[in-house]
Design an enzyme around this catalytic site. Structure first.
Site, PDB file in Angstrom:
ATOM      1  N   THR A 121      -9.974 -15.598  -0.343  1.00 46.00           N
ATOM      2  CA  THR A 121      -9.714 -15.912   1.057  1.00 46.00           C
ATOM      3  C   THR A 121     -10.436 -17.192   1.478  1.00 46.00           C
ATOM      4  O   THR A 121     -11.615 -17.386   1.164  1.00 46.00           O
ATOM      5  CB  THR A 121     -10.171 -14.760   1.964  1.00 46.00           C
ATOM      6  N   ARG A 149       1.566  -4.891  -0.938  1.00 45.51           N
ATOM      7  CA  ARG A 149       0.384  -4.792  -0.082  1.00 45.51           C
ATOM      8  C   ARG A 149       0.221  -6.035   0.783  1.00 45.51           C
ATOM      9  O   ARG A 149       0.403  -7.154   0.348  1.00 45.51           O
ATOM     10  CB  ARG A 149      -0.860  -4.606  -0.951  1.00 45.51           C
ATOM     11  N   GLY A 151      -2.766  -7.598   3.207  1.00 45.03           N
ATOM     12  CA  GLY A 151      -4.151  -7.473   3.630  1.00 45.03           C
ATOM     13  C   GLY A 151      -4.339  -7.960   5.053  1.00 45.03           C
ATOM     14  O   GLY A 151      -3.390  -8.071   5.833  1.00 45.03           O
ATOM     15  N   ASP A 152      -5.573  -8.272   5.392  1.00 40.20           N
ATOM     16  CA  ASP A 152      -5.859  -8.636   6.778  1.00 40.20           C
ATOM     17  C   ASP A 152      -5.667 -10.117   7.050  1.00 40.20           C
ATOM     18  O   ASP A 152      -5.757 -10.550   8.204  1.00 40.20           O
ATOM     19  CB  ASP A 152      -7.280  -8.211   7.162  1.00 40.20           C
ATOM     20  N   GLY A 173     -13.245 -10.605   2.794  1.00 38.35           N
ATOM     21  CA  GLY A 173     -13.794  -9.386   2.205  1.00 38.35           C
ATOM     22  C   GLY A 173     -12.715  -8.346   1.968  1.00 38.35           C
ATOM     23  O   GLY A 173     -11.559  -8.686   1.679  1.00 38.35           O
TER      24      GLY A 173
END
Length: 256
Positions: A121, A149, A151-152, A173
């Site tokens: 990231t 998937r 993620g954020d 993270g």
């Protein structure tokens, strides 16, 4: 309050540019999957492009040879050494469940799955000379993630959030955990209420750590005046800063 995002986008290298195009040229907030790629290419980005590298292919080969561990699954049993997988309840017993070090198994801790070297990231916050604040986050996602998937990274308020009146936040993270708390939204709102960036960052991380003490993650907060700070949990984290009065980038180290 302008935002653009893409997720599960293949064949286009410049994900952050694609997200910006969504913001600038659509009334949507997020585009996903193949259609996000088609949109990005139609708006002038290069593609379709093979994004695999020799390094990623080597990692994938080793992963397959190691019975596909780790792979973020839980409470399942493999029909073969590498799936397909079935919920344990469907079989009525735990036969075939192996240890975490070998086959599929139930993984109690996430620290072996998410760490400094299992994701990539990048988050950047910028304040321009007019005082406008912007933040962007880009990632390939967690290594060995389950196909599909998200993620954020593309979730506004989780991996990134900004408000001209307050400041900005970027995060990195374990996105699957962090998005449940919208830490960057929390950081910006805490600064709006008068918290200094350091306290706001630590507060957001501590909210996650109280529920998930073994998670790994970090946030960086910066207010509209350029005051910045970071907070982390589960690892030692570094972030860099550059301002007009600095001759070069300065790296800051944050201890958990």
């Amino acid at each position: 309050m302008e935002v653009g995002a893409v997720a599960s986008m293949r064949y286009v290298k410049d994900g952050i540019k694609a997200a910006r195009l969504v913001m600038q040229h659509t009334k949507h907030t997020m585009l996903v999957g193949e259609r996000a790629s088609i949109f990005a290419i139609s708006m002038g980005l290069s593609g379709p492009t093979n994004l695999s590298s020799s390094e990623s292919m080597e990692k994938w080969t080793r992963w397959k040879e190691n019975n596909c561990q780790p792979n973020f699954r839980k409470n399942v049993v493999p029909v073969g050494s590498c799936g397909p997988y079935q919920p344990k309840d469907n079989l009525g017993h735990n036969k075939g469940i192996c240890s975490e070090a070998s086959s599929i198994g139930t993984i109690e801790s996430r620290t072996c799955l998410v760490g400094p070297h299992s994701h990539d990231t990048i988050s950047m916050a910028v304040i321009d000379k007019m005082g406008h604040v912007a933040v962007g986050t880009s990632t390939n996602g967690a290594t060995f993630k389950i196909s599909g998937r998200v993620g954020d990274g593309p979730i506004a308020g989780s991996a990134a959030y900004a408000d001209d009146e307050v400041g900005a936040c970027g995060a990195t993270g374990d996105g699957d955990i962090m998005m449940r708390f919208l830490p960057c939204y929390q950081v910006v709102e805490s600064m709006r209420q008068g918290m200094e960036p350091e306290l706001a960052a630590k507060d957001a991380i501590s909210r996650i750590a109280r529920k998930f003490p073994d998670f790994m993650g970090a946030v960086v907060a910066i207010n509209k005046d350029g005051v910045h700070a970071g907070a982390c949990h589960g690892w030692t984290f570094q972030y860099s800063v550059r301002s007009p009065d600095m001759d070069d980038i300065k790296v800051f180290t944050v201890l958990p």
